[in-house]
Enzyme design. Structure first.
Site, short mmCIF file in Angstrom:
data_model
loop_
_atom_site.label_atom_id
_atom_site.label_comp_id
_atom_site.label_asym_id
_atom_site.label_seq_id
_atom_site.Cartn_x
_atom_site.Cartn_y
_atom_site.Cartn_z
N GLY D 153 0.82 -1.20 0.00
CA GLY D 153 0.00 0.00 0.00
C GLY D 153 0.86 1.25 0.00
O GLY D 153 2.08 1.20 0.21
N CYS D 154 0.21 2.37 -0.25
CA CYS D 154 0.95 3.63 -0.40
C CYS D 154 1.56 4.08 0.93
O CYS D 154 2.77 4.33 1.02
CB CYS D 154 0.05 4.71 -0.98
SG CYS D 154 -1.52 4.92 -0.12
N TYR D 155 0.74 4.18 1.98
CA TYR D 155 1.30 4.56 3.28
C TYR D 155 2.36 3.55 3.73
O TYR D 155 3.44 3.95 4.20
CB TYR D 155 0.19 4.63 4.33
CG TYR D 155 -0.79 5.77 4.22
CD1 TYR D 155 -0.38 7.10 4.33
CD2 TYR D 155 -2.15 5.52 4.07
CE1 TYR D 155 -1.30 8.14 4.27
CE2 TYR D 155 -3.07 6.57 4.01
CZ TYR D 155 -2.64 7.88 4.12
OH TYR D 155 -3.55 8.91 4.07
N THR D 157 4.40 1.73 2.09
CA THR D 157 5.67 1.89 1.38
C THR D 157 6.51 2.98 2.01
O THR D 157 7.70 2.78 2.32
CB THR D 157 5.41 2.21 -0.11
OG1 THR D 157 4.79 1.07 -0.72
CG2 THR D 157 6.70 2.55 -0.85
#
Lengths: 337, 337, 337, 337
Positions: D153-155, D157
């Site tokens: 996921g973005c967060y 990463t």
């Protein structure tokens, strides 16, 4: 009617002060001053802040002689640089004016504080001693007696309004330092041409890690170590602080709620804190207003609080006028809502 | 591989040029230069433009000697101030370099133009005469032969790409001057600390009414009087031009479409104009890209066109590289999509 | 004290109306209504608009019976959809209320106008006939007598305030249609979840070319053909209109200035227009305020005017209250500055 | 050349994937799919994402039969909802395709995780077991062998790339949970019309306190309890994470630096992490790029780290392609810089 002047009126904070004083039913705006060398001297304030045209068109006068400026004046608002406030406050005070200082010059009574964090030697020990810290919701009784009010910084206002109820009630485990992350709009940096404030250069970024002056101001007044990380955000106004802390052993969510409500509900006088139990504060809800919104949520041993203010209002100008109102017996939010 | 240097590499346009040249398969980025007195000399470009870290870390060198800088160099990109380009272009040209100038110094061959609009006397008549105006989609054949290409300004690129097909086809009634309203992102003002570019001061506003330098540039190259009103917008990049014009008597919407398509469809080589018949161009569709989107709609005797570009790319850097590609026989959009 | 209710109070305009009425010294905010089927019925207004917490916490009531809603009410503000205003205004009027309608339902008395532009058949010819167009600075005398005031649209307010002094003085060559380009903040599209208003989709773009409903509203009230091109901008509030027009033969800049000043200077009562001769209006100067700033510049036969308003205030709510003030003999800007 | 298709191509992540695959020298973009019931089926991708016009004009096809879609396909990119990825991944895998899933469906191998956090029962234990977590800089060797890569996921990463070097080196005191505050652009919420994403409603605000799905994803892969507070910011793209942690007793700033550099400097292959010792990451430096910038500063027992990524790129699409590159032996940043 109390005669009021604003020193350092050309900046964003000064403009907000002028707007509020101008519409205040018990204050008369008698003069706007800038430093004697300012290139803005002589211009109407509205030439710098177009939104004030036809509202506050008074000229910015050079501050050349304090005695003249103070003649017949009841209230002096200092929206000046820290050093300037330090240098000129005493003279206004000695002439009997009430002084409300929006700079950091009288906020912290601690040895070496000004040398360490503000790069100057404080020369007015007595006034520093007598200054009342203008956190309006908390220091009401002292403000009522004060001749010199040191209005808190923008970040410290948001952080303290959120944390103070918990600390006063002994609900936090301070061994684990509360973590205060805050994002400020660019107006917090003042009205200046600088590369870092240039439109194309602004984007979300932390700055001043471990070293921002507001860290010791917050820690001093809360009497609790903290970690404070300010950020610059891509917006003009407002501060959002997100605070993560550890509760003392056994503290429940209900005790937290009780502490927050005991601090801010059912006050005799309407004040500027709004509570958002189990919700989060949102920046736009406070931009342009005098309010501080405080949300919180508890899980297990941890609490997360969010506090939002308009940095130029509750973080500066409206809090200064809130202090004026308290000091002079007007309803606290007069001219503010 | 063609050896390429960028003069005036520290600004927003310079950084975009560096990024494009760096990824271009037929160009080698051999040097980045700033003026000999620049405080940025010695720093890597990525120290000023963080997005280039690990991408273009070449240092900014002070431009002290043109002969040295030009040694073994095929292509010189001038992202310098108008006066600087004027002063140094000839020396590079005389050393045999191809010069692509992004300033206004060689764009308009008209008497008194530089004195009137740029405040200097043009001293290089011959190079001004020989310079080719780098409006890539229109001057392909001349660019292929040019040693000096004067890359068009940002507003003129958007305006001309939209209007030129209609003017070439004789579809406009030029007695009624076309009205060009355009809004530019703040990067168009360059990388400088100025009050007008300060984050808190920027908000949508027209400027330079009747007097902007791009007005005569557009009028000259279109051979048609126009009214041009630039605006500063609250965004970093991009230009949107909205153009209102009167059609010549009897001109139909189909004739307009035919003119637009004849100008831009079925070109031999892929170019950077995209057509939006009966639609409107949207800024975000072109920000970060080399394209110019052109929409248009006809009603009765009037036509409204909208044209959008990235001011730093199609309005400057990518158009410069498009010209390099044309000049050197590479596909037009090499390294650009 | 005049008892006031707001119908359609849940949107951005409704919230602004509630804020103004709440602070108005001669008005009492007696009720906020939404449609009987609205999911927002029962919620406090401040649940939808957080900035109103502790300021206007009145609940949104479903409008089920107009007679009940109108009991003891002096003033009805309609911030409803055009069709809804059309349907309900008459009943309030027949009960003797003053009605200030912010929709388009009663703005234009022209055959077929509502069928053509609003997609419904107008059924209240008499009220349409009696409605006064609430362009406050121009229709003062009629508004003072009106029972039904049709508050102008946001774009038309900006455009007409700028152009009307010139047209009234006969200074324009109307054969060449004035070109009105205007950029509006996203709040102009209302408080709705739509893809086109989605944060990531918004970027500067023209829309409604030749077909926007405000084009005939402007043309009708100015009695002059115009070309009107609205744009969506990447900001929340405000409208900036840039207007290019041709002056009648021989008209001088001084005559233009005289016309503007004759229209707006030295009025008996402070109104909401501020003049900026040879300057340009800036959006932020009016956002959050009741003012319309108008700048202009003349060159040769052409004039460019810029007009800025807050679309939710002078373009809707504050102009509605300005009309209430005029109608009821209060100073025009009561509760507005 | 590897034949590649994208499922769920209509969203922001899908559009970025299409752009990258399209320019990748070793990949052929063979098909774009949406759900069989999508209203976007049949449209070219560029009709939804105007910036792709003339770049990726392939149509969005309805995914009706996986076997047909998978014919001759080497690589499948799933930019689909979690449940959809869960449902369809196995079929592509069983047909021998490499699958790179950008959803959360295969990221965490922990009992009850999907029931608790994603509201569905996971039915593909074996594939969940075999899936490799695609944190490119850390799981290089496993990715090289994987048939199914679960892109983080973005967060997670941003948070993991910053914290992992310290945890691997045993430098943190995990008894005091690291505090991760992160602000995301609105594109993180996907391409949907929702009130919360509406332009006028977006302003800085924390959400999902203590309950966001990315909290357990981060804690699981770091093997360390954390407090994670996501925020929505007023920008389109990017994530900035600010992380405050306590160092293990006696750990020095030099040891921290050594751990960061050992993790990210001198890698065999250029990867996507850039180190900013004693500096802070800035959002705009990474927006539009594949990089993660990581800054850090130590004082006493505490460390503050900042990590910035483009949520749609390093937080999704470019990291997926980085994994494709690793898996297939291409240089890691092929088509990404």
């Amino acid at each position: 009617m109390l005669n009021t002047i604003i020193i350092g009126a050309s900046g964003y904070t000064g403009a907000e002060l002028a707007k509020i004083v101008n519409r205040h039913p018990q204050l008369t705006l008698c003069g706007l001053y800038v430093s004697a060398t300012s290139l803005d001297a002589g211009k109407p304030l509205s030439a710098l802040h177009g939104q004030l045209r036809d509202v506050v068109d008074l000229p910015l006068q050079p501050l050349t002689d304090i005695k003249t400026a103070a003649a017949n004046i009841d209230i002096v608002l200092l929206a000046t640089a820290h050093e300037v406030s330090h240098d000129i406050a005493a003279e206004f005070l000695n002439l009997g004016c009430q002084v409300f200082d929006l700079s950091g010059a009288f906020r912290v009574k601690a040895d070496d504080f000004y040398r360490q964090y503000y790069n100057f030697e404080h020369k007015y020990d007595e006034w520093l001693e007598n200054a009342v810290y203008g956190l309006a919701e908390w220091n009401h009784d002292q403000i009522r007696q004060a001749q010199l009010v040191a209005v808190p910084g923008c970040y410290p206002t948001a952080a303290q309004l959120a944390l103070k109820p918990l600390l006063v009630a002994g609900l936090l485990d301070c061994d684990q330092w509360p973590v205060i992350n805050a994002v400020s709009g660019v107006s917090g940096a003042g009205r200046k041409a600088r590369m870092t404030n240039s439109f194309c250069e602004v984007s979300l970024q932390a700055y001043g890690l471990f070293t921002h002056r507001h860290q010791p101001e917050i820690a001093h007044h809360l009497n609790c170590d903290i970690i404070f990380t300010p950020h610059l955000g891509n917006f003009k106004r407002g501060i959002l602080a997100t605070i993560t802390a550890k509760l003392a052993i056994g503290v429940t969510a209900d005790e937290v709620t009780a502490a927050m409500e005991s601090a801010y509900l059912n006050a005799a006088d309407q004040h500027a804190v709004r509570l958002l139990k189990n919700k989060t504060a949102k920046l736009d809800d406070v931009v342009g207003s005098c309010f501080c919104d405080i949300g919180w949520q508890v899980q297990g041993e941890h609490i997360i609080l969010t506090a939002a203010i308009d940095n130029l209002l509750k973080g500066a100008s409206s809090q200064a006028v809130q202090c004026i109102n308290i000091r002079n017996g007007f309803p606290q939010l007069t001219a503010l809502v």
